[in-house]
Scaffold this active site. Structure first.
Site, PDB file in Angstrom:
ATOM      1  N   ASP A  89       0.848  -1.480   0.006  1.00 32.11           N
ATOM      2  CA  ASP A  89      -0.045   0.013   0.090  1.00 32.11           C
ATOM      3  C   ASP A  89       0.944   1.321   0.025  1.00 32.11           C
ATOM      4  O   ASP A  89       0.568   2.302  -0.433  1.00 32.11           O
ATOM      5  CB  ASP A  89      -1.041  -0.070   1.220  1.00 32.11           C
ATOM      6  CG  ASP A  89      -2.244  -0.835   1.098  1.00 32.11           C
ATOM      7  OD1 ASP A  89      -2.622  -0.594  -0.018  1.00 32.11           O
ATOM      8  OD2 ASP A  89      -2.720  -1.610   1.627  1.00 32.11           O
ATOM      9  N   GLU A 120      -5.248   4.035  -0.252  1.00 28.64           N
ATOM     10  CA  GLU A 120      -3.935   3.170  -0.005  1.00 28.64           C
ATOM     11  C   GLU A 120      -3.562   3.893   1.261  1.00 28.64           C
ATOM     12  O   GLU A 120      -2.875   3.264   2.233  1.00 28.64           O
ATOM     13  CB  GLU A 120      -3.094   3.496  -1.141  1.00 28.64           C
ATOM     14  CG  GLU A 120      -3.560   2.887  -2.480  1.00 28.64           C
ATOM     15  CD  GLU A 120      -4.000   1.524  -2.572  1.00 28.64           C
ATOM     16  OE1 GLU A 120      -4.002   0.639  -1.445  1.00 28.64           O
ATOM     17  OE2 GLU A 120      -4.335   0.830  -3.513  1.00 28.64           O
ATOM     18  N   HIS A 123      -5.162   2.760   4.265  1.00 29.01           N
ATOM     19  CA  HIS A 123      -4.869   1.307   4.499  1.00 29.01           C
ATOM     20  C   HIS A 123      -3.311   1.462   5.612  1.00 29.01           C
ATOM     21  O   HIS A 123      -3.243   0.633   6.399  1.00 29.01           O
ATOM     22  CB  HIS A 123      -4.524   0.362   3.426  1.00 29.01           C
ATOM     23  CG  HIS A 123      -5.850   0.431   2.315  1.00 29.01           C
ATOM     24  ND1 HIS A 123      -5.994  -0.119   1.207  1.00 29.01           N
ATOM     25  CD2 HIS A 123      -7.118   0.731   3.035  1.00 29.01           C
ATOM     26  CE1 HIS A 123      -7.139  -0.175   0.612  1.00 29.01           C
ATOM     27  NE2 HIS A 123      -7.777   0.335   1.511  1.00 29.01           N
ATOM     28  N   TYR A 127      -2.961  -0.286   9.068  1.00 29.26           N
ATOM     29  CA  TYR A 127      -1.926  -1.074   9.446  1.00 29.26           C
ATOM     30  C   TYR A 127      -1.136  -0.560  10.628  1.00 29.26           C
ATOM     31  O   TYR A 127      -0.761  -1.338  11.477  1.00 29.26           O
ATOM     32  CB  TYR A 127      -0.943  -1.245   8.224  1.00 29.26           C
ATOM     33  CG  TYR A 127      -1.470  -2.013   6.963  1.00 29.26           C
ATOM     34  CD1 TYR A 127      -2.279  -2.875   7.086  1.00 29.26           C
ATOM     35  CD2 TYR A 127      -1.246  -1.368   5.666  1.00 29.26           C
ATOM     36  CE1 TYR A 127      -2.846  -3.378   5.947  1.00 29.26           C
ATOM     37  CE2 TYR A 127      -1.907  -2.077   4.708  1.00 29.26           C
ATOM     38  CZ  TYR A 127      -2.547  -3.093   4.705  1.00 29.26           C
ATOM     39  OH  TYR A 127      -3.067  -3.447   3.457  1.00 29.26           O
ATOM     40  N   GLU A 185      -3.162  -5.554  -7.219  1.00 30.39           N
ATOM     41  CA  GLU A 185      -4.533  -5.486  -6.706  1.00 30.39           C
ATOM     42  C   GLU A 185      -5.278  -6.767  -6.363  1.00 30.39           C
ATOM     43  O   GLU A 185      -6.054  -7.080  -5.845  1.00 30.39           O
ATOM     44  CB  GLU A 185      -5.416  -4.382  -7.516  1.00 30.39           C
ATOM     45  CG  GLU A 185      -4.759  -3.242  -7.370  1.00 30.39           C
ATOM     46  CD  GLU A 185      -4.661  -2.249  -6.062  1.00 30.39           C
ATOM     47  OE1 GLU A 185      -5.218  -2.914  -5.153  1.00 30.39           O
ATOM     48  OE2 GLU A 185      -4.170  -1.290  -5.983  1.00 30.39           O
ATOM     49  N   GLU A 219      -9.731  -2.767  -2.140  1.00 34.03           N
ATOM     50  CA  GLU A 219      -8.854  -3.349  -2.995  1.00 34.03           C
ATOM     51  C   GLU A 219      -9.692  -4.198  -4.306  1.00 34.03           C
ATOM     52  O   GLU A 219      -9.062  -3.989  -5.355  1.00 34.03           O
ATOM     53  CB  GLU A 219      -7.963  -4.312  -2.742  1.00 34.03           C
ATOM     54  CG  GLU A 219      -6.960  -3.918  -1.552  1.00 34.03           C
ATOM     55  CD  GLU A 219      -6.125  -2.992  -2.008  1.00 34.03           C
ATOM     56  OE1 GLU A 219      -5.996  -2.668  -3.023  1.00 34.03           O
ATOM     57  OE2 GLU A 219      -5.421  -2.108  -0.961  1.00 34.03           O
ATOM     58  N   HIS A 222     -10.272  -1.111  -6.543  1.00 35.67           N
ATOM     59  CA  HIS A 222      -8.916  -0.862  -7.272  1.00 35.67           C
ATOM     60  C   HIS A 222      -8.763  -1.699  -8.611  1.00 35.67           C
ATOM     61  O   HIS A 222      -8.494  -1.438  -9.560  1.00 35.67           O
ATOM     62  CB  HIS A 222      -7.917  -0.931  -6.251  1.00 35.67           C
ATOM     63  CG  HIS A 222      -8.295  -0.140  -5.126  1.00 35.67           C
ATOM     64  ND1 HIS A 222      -7.270  -0.123  -3.855  1.00 35.67           N
ATOM     65  CD2 HIS A 222      -8.886   1.109  -4.688  1.00 35.67           C
ATOM     66  CE1 HIS A 222      -7.622   0.833  -3.068  1.00 35.67           C
ATOM     67  NE2 HIS A 222      -8.664   1.427  -3.543  1.00 35.67           N
TER      68      HIS A 222
END
EC number: 1.17.4.1
Length: 341
Positions: A89, A120, A123, A127, A185, A219, A222
């Site tokens: 990402d 992204e 994300h 994380y 992706e 995703e 995407h």
């Protein structure tokens, strides 16, 4: 032929809606969204907006306790899977803004790419929440992308097509980069995703799996974005889809399957119940066939989906209140499938 980046200010353009192109057009760079050529992009944009979520909505309280109870092998797998997702990402956010969007000349598609870059980044934040909430190995996880040689080898291969476009922006390299994005992706995330779902299936790390569900839903949009760009280009520039290029794309997919299956085996170490090496390999082969067929290329492997339960764990179309109790309210948010586009 080398392709120039689009102008960010172009008042002399007289390009009409029907003259818009995926790349190589002459846009004004104004977002006149009352005039749309690629209707699928407008639909996708609205779906992406409807899918808005935030990492803080997902409770990670129980995961910290669960992580301490994981076996040594499960912890290693968790950290490796998370480290790989963090890298991809991060790479993709930069790749979209710096390397892909500057060559795309349809404003409605530009909007989708900008939204994807935002997701992204979201994300990456998710994380960070996962790492800080759970792992005692924060720095180790964030450095694994270049210190773990198995992971670095995978990352080197993923990045090389993007780097080739940056160095040599030809029409063919743009098209290859679109395929590379489809592969990223649609294939490279999925060993990691399935690992988190496997833990959750055993009642472990449910918050992490819920975070991954939100990420995977993004995703999918995407993936659809790049597949639709490829298919639109096939109509606009059939001359680019030569037998040689198609063969190169098929080899890219075969290499991706090899890399991702090997990575999945490295994550699980052959010691995670429900994810054997053969299951992982067949799953990745199935995904590759699915992605190829979506862009008009014949399937290579001809295999069946070996772990269909993963689909129910990742789906937002069912209320799984016994699994993700904290987030049932979000199931009303937008969902997306390939059938929608």
């Amino acid at each position: 032929m080398e392709v120039s980046r689009k102008k960010i200010y172009n008042p002399n353009s007289t390009e009409s809606v029907n003259e818009r192109k995926i790349f190589g057009g002459n846009p004004t760079s104004m977002f006149d969204l009352n005039k749309i050529k690629y209707q699928w992009a407008d639909h996708l944009w609205k779906t992406m907006l409807a899918n808005t979520w935030f990492a803080e909505e997902v409770s990670m309280n129980d995961d910290k306790r669960d992580y301490l109870k994981l076996s040594a092998e499960e912890k290693i797998g968790y950290d490796r899977a998370l480290a790989q997702l963090i890298f991809m990402d991060s790479l993709q956010a930069n790749n979209l803004i710096d390397n892909i969007n500057p060559f795309i000349t349809s404003p409605e598609i530009n909007l989708c790419l900008v939204r994807q870059a935002y997701e992204e980044a979201l994300h990456s934040h998710a994380y960070a929440v996962m790492v800080e909430s759970i792992s005692a190995n924060t720095e180790e996880i964030y450095d694994m992308w270049r210190n773990d040689m198995q992971l670095k080898s995978k990352n080197d291969y993923i990045a090389q097509v993007y780097m080739e476009l940056a160095k040599n922006p030809t029409e063919e390299n743009i098209l290859k980069a679109l395929f590379a994005n489809q592969i990223l992706e649609g294939i490279y995330f999925y060993s990691g995703f399935s690992y988190f779902y496997t833990l959750a299936r055993s009642g472990k790390m449910l918050g992490s799996a819920q975070m991954i569900r939100f990420i995977q839903r993004d995703e999918v949009t995407h993936l659809i974005l790049f597949q639709n760009m490829i298919n639109a280009l096939r109509n606009e520039r059939a001359d680019l889809f030569t037998p040689q290029l198609i063969n190169e794309v098929i080899e890219m997919f075969k290499k991706a399957v090899e890399i991702e299956a090997s990575w999945g085996d490295y994550i699980t170490q052959g010691k995670i119940l429900g994810l054997t090496s053969s299951l992982i390999e067949q799953y990745i082969q199935f995904l590759a066939d699915s992605r190829l067929s979506k862009v008009g290329i014949a399937k290579v492997y001809g295999v069946q989906h070996p772990i269909k339960w993963v689909e129910s764990f990742s789906s937002f179309n069912e209320q799984r209140s016994n699994f993700f109790e904290a987030r049932v309210s979000n199931y009303a948010k937008g969902s997306v499938s390939f059938d929608d586009f």
